[in-house]
Scaffold this active site. Structure first.
Site, PDB file in Angstrom:
ATOM      1  N   SER A  80       0.824  -1.193   0.000  1.00 22.27           N
ATOM      2  CA  SER A  80       0.000   0.000   0.000  1.00 22.27           C
ATOM      3  C   SER A  80       0.868   1.257   0.000  1.00 22.27           C
ATOM      4  O   SER A  80       1.716   1.414  -0.866  1.00 22.27           O
ATOM      5  CB  SER A  80      -0.959  -0.027   1.206  1.00 22.27           C
ATOM      6  OG  SER A  80      -1.954   0.949   1.064  1.00 22.27           O
ATOM      7  N   ASP A 273      -5.347  -3.167  -3.305  1.00 27.91           N
ATOM      8  CA  ASP A 273      -4.439  -2.824  -2.204  1.00 27.91           C
ATOM      9  C   ASP A 273      -3.894  -4.091  -1.547  1.00 27.91           C
ATOM     10  O   ASP A 273      -4.653  -4.985  -1.172  1.00 27.91           O
ATOM     11  CB  ASP A 273      -5.205  -1.995  -1.175  1.00 27.91           C
ATOM     12  CG  ASP A 273      -4.313  -1.405  -0.099  1.00 27.91           C
ATOM     13  OD1 ASP A 273      -3.391  -2.103   0.364  1.00 27.91           O
ATOM     14  OD2 ASP A 273      -4.538  -0.247   0.277  1.00 27.91           O
TER      15      ASP A 273
END
Length: 481
Positions: A80, A273
């Site tokens: 991320s 993500d």
């Protein structure tokens, strides 16, 4: 000791939980690394004074504003917002001050204006993120003189490509054949493991109803029969994606940014993500190390950096609605059920569980494994927090009210409080002691690497980046040794 015997990893993850996440809190991770750079500079000066320069007669100077962490790590892993940091530090070879400036700039570009308020719709448009990363790449790319921001994530070795595509003088190709061969060559990422610090972004691929963890590498890694059985079998190879695609893939937080779809291996793959599967990439780094080097050799150092711990004070019992509304008879039952669901998600996505696993594997944090993560102050900060407020500008030496000022100032305060306190909970040592220990390992790692430069001068020059051109208009100057 040869260069191949030195191995350091940096795992930069997020501690995302429920509607919160890494996002802008990656700024805190960078502030931690800024403190680390300070300790590295002090340690370099001390060891040079105590033990002398690595090469007799060559005194070196180290500056916090120009020092590159990619000179101290062999691999950088990120999930991320940590994926973006890994790309900036490893793939683009940037300094910490530059990265902090980028987070301040991009934070306003991304979170300064909300796009959508509809339930279950993506909150922000992905185009500004892609545009921002292209701009960053165009300005900071060090692989060629001029860059359009469309660089590939896997490193390409131009010399290797030229030598492998050369033909005997008597052979010629038609214009169409040359074009086809060039397309084939462009679709095969050429990697050179001795060139630089390698970057790995952990993302999640969407296939049907299953999201699987996926590693986007800058090097071509294949598992073999000698790979330990306990190693997590991630995907193989170095996927041919551009830098902006990789950063989009690893940071496509659900409900915030649209999933990235890319054509790979003859099929369309959706990337989300990486925090959906592994918020903290430290175990992925350890597993990858074992598959590369064997399970009998531990890493020289594995540094894990988080973006703040979640709040567990009411774990499993937190009310879905704060205050008396959540305690009313007709809402209390559903509030408690929603709270349990919320806390399950916290446990599923937070990074501290992986940290506990790694601490068990490494038998503590006093050998090759270290973890730095702000303990309190960031637990309720959302990934898109961007509040206007006062902030001290070091350049103008004035306190000014600016967009995101309150958010940045708060992160600077709580990170500084964490790093300067004497003791944190039941940890092995205070953060400042951990920083000093980490810096000493990294500096001795670099000095040992430099001692091999006479044996492998080409590798040393490549690792230091001396063969990489400085991009036009860039303020980055390769550190001379």
């Amino acid at each position: 000791m040869g260069i191949l015997e030195l191995f350091a990893l940096c795992a930069i993850g997020v501690s995302m939980h429920f509607a919160y996440g890494g996002g802008i809190r990656g700024y805190s991770s960078l502030l931690i690394l800024k403190f680390l750079v300070h300790e590295i500079v002090a340690c370099e000066a001390r060891l040079q004074k105590e033990e002398g320069p690595v090469v007799e007669g060559e005194q070196q100077t180290f500056d916090e504003n120009t020092l590159l962490l990619c000179h101290y790590f062999d691999f950088m892993y990120g999930t991320s917002t940590g994926g973006l940091i890994s790309v900036l530090l490893g793939r683009l070879r940037m300094t910490i001050p530059e990265c902090l400036d980028i987070y301040r700039e991009v934070g306003n570009d991304l979170f300064g204006h909300r796009r959508n308020v509809l339930p279950l719709a993506t909150k922000y448009h992905h185009k500004p993120l892609e545009k921002a990363v292209r701009r960053i790449v165009r300005k900071n790319c060090k692989h060629h003189d001029k860059c359009d921001g469309e660089d590939w994530h896997p490193w390409s070795d131009n010399e290797q490509s030229e030598s492998s595509s050369s033909l005997p003088e008597e052979e010629t190709l038609s214009e169409e054949e040359e074009h086809e061969e060039q397309e084939d060559e462009d679709m095969v990422p050429q990697t050179d493991s001795k060139r630089i610090c390698q970057t790995i972004c952990l993302t999640a691929t969407h296939s049907g109803q299953i999201d699987e963890a996926y590693l986007l590498r800058t090097y071509d890694h294949q598992y073999s029969d000698s790979t330990p059985e306990w190693v997590t079998p991630y995907n193989e190879g170095a996927d041919h994606l551009k830098i902006w695609q990789v950063t989009r893939a690893t940071s496509a937080a659900p409900f915030f940014f649209k999933m990235l779809e890319a054509e790979l291996h003859g099929r369309k793959i959706g990337f989300k993500d990486g925090g959906i599967r592994e918020n903290n990439p430290s175990y992925a780094a350890y597993s990858e190390h074992a598959s590369l080097r064997g399970e009998d050799q531990m890493p020289g150092l594995l540094l894990s950096v988080g973006t703040g711990r979640p709040d567990h004070t009411q774990d499993g019992f937190a009310s879905a609605w704060p205050g008396p509304f959540g305690m009313r008879k007709f809402t209390k039952k559903w509030a408690e059920k929603f709270a349990v669901f919320k806390n399950v998600l916290i446990k599923y996505t937070e990074g501290e569980e992986r940290h506990k696993m790694m601490r068990t594997i490494a038998k503590g944090e006093h050998h090759w494994y270290k973890r730095l993560n702000v303990t309190t102050g960031l637990e309720n900060m959302k990934l898109d927090n961007w509040e206007k407020g006062p902030r001290y500008d070091a350049r103008t030496k004035k306190m000014e009210v600016v967009p995101g000022g309150k958010t940045l100032s708060w992160m600077e305060k709580v990170t500084d409080d964490y790093l300067t306190r004497e003791k944190v909970d039941k940890e092995y040592a205070a953060p400042k002691v951990m920083l000093a220990q980490t810096a000493e390992k990294l500096v001795r790692h670099r000095r040992a690497r430099e001692r091999t430069r006479a044996e492998e001068p080409e590798r040393w020059e490549s690792f230091m980046g001396r063969r990489l051109p400085v991009p036009e208009g860039s303020e980055v100057v390769p550190v001379e040794r």
